[in-house]
Design an enzyme around this catalytic site. Sequence first.
Site, PDB file in Angstrom:
ATOM      1  CB  SER A 157    -115.895 -17.092 -24.279  1.00 35.96           C
ATOM      2  OG  SER A 157    -117.127 -16.840 -24.917  1.00 35.96           O
ATOM      3  CE1 TYR A 170    -118.909 -16.481 -19.602  1.00 36.15           C
ATOM      4  CE2 TYR A 170    -118.631 -15.532 -21.778  1.00 36.15           C
ATOM      5  CZ  TYR A 170    -118.620 -16.633 -20.941  1.00 36.15           C
ATOM      6  OH  TYR A 170    -118.317 -17.872 -21.458  1.00 36.15           O
TER       7      TYR A 170
HETATM    8  P1  NAD Z   1    -120.260 -25.259 -15.883  1.00 40.15           P
HETATM    9  O1  NAD Z   1    -121.228 -24.437 -15.120  1.00 40.15           O
HETATM   10  O2  NAD Z   1    -120.713 -26.568 -16.454  1.00 40.15           O
HETATM   11  O3  NAD Z   1    -118.980 -25.548 -14.969  1.00 40.15           O
HETATM   12  C1  NAD Z   1    -118.390 -24.512 -14.232  1.00 40.15           C
HETATM   13  C2  NAD Z   1    -117.324 -25.091 -13.334  1.00 40.15           C
HETATM   14  O4  NAD Z   1    -116.747 -24.009 -12.604  1.00 40.15           O
HETATM   15  C3  NAD Z   1    -117.867 -26.092 -12.313  1.00 40.15           C
HETATM   16  O5  NAD Z   1    -116.933 -27.129 -12.147  1.00 40.15           O
HETATM   17  C4  NAD Z   1    -117.938 -25.261 -11.031  1.00 40.15           C
HETATM   18  O6  NAD Z   1    -117.801 -26.033  -9.838  1.00 40.15           O
HETATM   19  C5  NAD Z   1    -116.744 -24.345 -11.225  1.00 40.15           C
HETATM   20  N1  NAD Z   1    -116.801 -23.144 -10.407  1.00 40.15           N
HETATM   21  C6  NAD Z   1    -117.741 -22.171 -10.385  1.00 40.15           C
HETATM   22  N2  NAD Z   1    -117.447 -21.253  -9.458  1.00 40.15           N
HETATM   23  C7  NAD Z   1    -116.273 -21.640  -8.889  1.00 40.15           C
HETATM   24  C8  NAD Z   1    -115.446 -21.117  -7.868  1.00 40.15           C
HETATM   25  N3  NAD Z   1    -115.754 -19.991  -7.212  1.00 40.15           N
HETATM   26  N4  NAD Z   1    -114.323 -21.792  -7.548  1.00 40.15           N
HETATM   27  C9  NAD Z   1    -114.000 -22.960  -8.167  1.00 40.15           C
HETATM   28  N5  NAD Z   1    -114.742 -23.500  -9.126  1.00 40.15           N
HETATM   29  C10 NAD Z   1    -115.864 -22.847  -9.490  1.00 40.15           C
HETATM   30  O7  NAD Z   1    -119.666 -24.291 -17.011  1.00 40.15           O
HETATM   31  P2  NAD Z   1    -119.037 -24.558 -18.468  1.00 40.15           P
HETATM   32  O8  NAD Z   1    -120.033 -24.172 -19.470  1.00 40.15           O
HETATM   33  O9  NAD Z   1    -118.412 -25.881 -18.528  1.00 40.15           O
HETATM   34  O10 NAD Z   1    -117.926 -23.414 -18.515  1.00 40.15           O
HETATM   35  C11 NAD Z   1    -116.557 -23.662 -18.276  1.00 40.15           C
HETATM   36  C12 NAD Z   1    -115.737 -22.527 -18.859  1.00 40.15           C
HETATM   37  O11 NAD Z   1    -115.932 -22.474 -20.279  1.00 40.15           O
HETATM   38  C13 NAD Z   1    -116.089 -21.142 -18.315  1.00 40.15           C
HETATM   39  O12 NAD Z   1    -114.920 -20.373 -18.143  1.00 40.15           O
HETATM   40  C14 NAD Z   1    -116.946 -20.563 -19.423  1.00 40.15           C
HETATM   41  O13 NAD Z   1    -116.927 -19.168 -19.434  1.00 40.15           O
HETATM   42  C15 NAD Z   1    -116.275 -21.146 -20.646  1.00 40.15           C
HETATM   43  N6  NAD Z   1    -117.148 -21.162 -21.819  1.00 40.15           N
HETATM   44  C16 NAD Z   1    -118.329 -21.847 -21.801  1.00 40.15           C
HETATM   45  C17 NAD Z   1    -119.130 -21.818 -22.941  1.00 40.15           C
HETATM   46  C18 NAD Z   1    -120.432 -22.565 -22.994  1.00 40.15           C
HETATM   47  O14 NAD Z   1    -121.178 -22.342 -23.961  1.00 40.15           O
HETATM   48  N7  NAD Z   1    -120.739 -23.436 -22.051  1.00 40.15           N
HETATM   49  C19 NAD Z   1    -118.735 -21.106 -24.073  1.00 40.15           C
HETATM   50  C20 NAD Z   1    -117.533 -20.418 -24.039  1.00 40.15           C
HETATM   51  C21 NAD Z   1    -116.749 -20.454 -22.912  1.00 40.15           C
END
Ligand code: NAD
Length: 275
Positions: A157, A170
């Site tokens: 991130s 985080y």
């Molecule tokens: P999201 O909530 O849309 O998806 C999260 C996913 O993680 C889902 O598929 C969920 O089932 C899975 N998950 C959660 N807990 C779990 C567990 N215990 N075991 C297995 N699977 C689990 O989130 P997102 O925004 O797509 O984020 C995905 C990644 O990208 C994360 O690591 C997040 O930190 C990173 N990220 C997101 C953003 C953003 O702005 N959305 C920015 C930077 C980084």
Amino acid sequence: MILLFSVSDQMTAAKFLENKTAVITGSSSGIGLGMAKCLAEAGANIVLNGIEPAEQIESIRAEICKEYGVKAIYSNANMMKPDEIKGLIEMSEAEFGGVDILVNNAGIQFVSPVDEFPIDKWDAIIAIKLSSAFHTIRAALPGMKTRGSGRIINLASAHALVASPYKSAYVAAKHGIAGLTKTIALEVAEMNITVNAICPGYVLTPLVAQQIPDTAKARGITEDEVKRDVLLAAQPTKKFVTVEQVGAFARFLCSDDAASITGAILPIEGGWTAK
Ligand code: NAD
């Protein structure tokens, strides 16, 4: 004739991941699902993972197979549980003969001042966002070493590079994943295995939508003000990064053209960390 040859050539290039297998943790939603689709579009067989209800994930799995003509399977392995993580990699190897691409993406978020931060939320964030990557890599790397190739992509991130208040777990986990990325990259640098971290800015997925109310509460402002003044205030482009952009970035890292990119902590954050 010439035109036909060139179209078929382009199709081969587009399917450069045919017969490869990609395991993407947390791929039932958001960025993980976007990356799964991009890798499937390039021909990779897909191992989906997530914690949503099985019926929901079955429809995603079936759609990927139909849309991209690849094989896709699903595991509900909990990224907080090392035994289940090992099982995910073993299942993938048994089904497809190996894991060529490993994407550590699963994540949750919780926002709170550190002195009020619930201990169970801290433990869960560190387990799902940091320790799970250690466990997947530990299980998948021997197969990559044996085959003499591999791609590992860790979803970090912008918070792997800079901090924001109220996100202690985080930010700690994301800085940790940057360190893990660099370390493993050095360990396997001569083995045709690359290890990189992608650092998105804000992408409007369920994870971000869900933290808006908590951020509003912590800062004493409205949810619209959080979007405008907190989230997009950080991104000079004033636009959310899209799931498709992150997916295309991951797909590029899997290509031969990206073979010299390793141990890199790569921003895709609309200029956020340039400030
Ligand atoms: P999201 O909530 O849309 O998806 C999260 C996913 O993680 C889902 O598929 C969920 O089932 C899975 N998950 C959660 N807990 C779990 C567990 N215990 N075991 C297995 N699977 C689990 O989130 P997102 O925004 O797509 O984020 C995905 C990644 O990208 C994360 O690591 C997040 O930190 C990173 N990220 C997101 C953003 C953003 O702005 N959305 C920015 C930077 C980084």
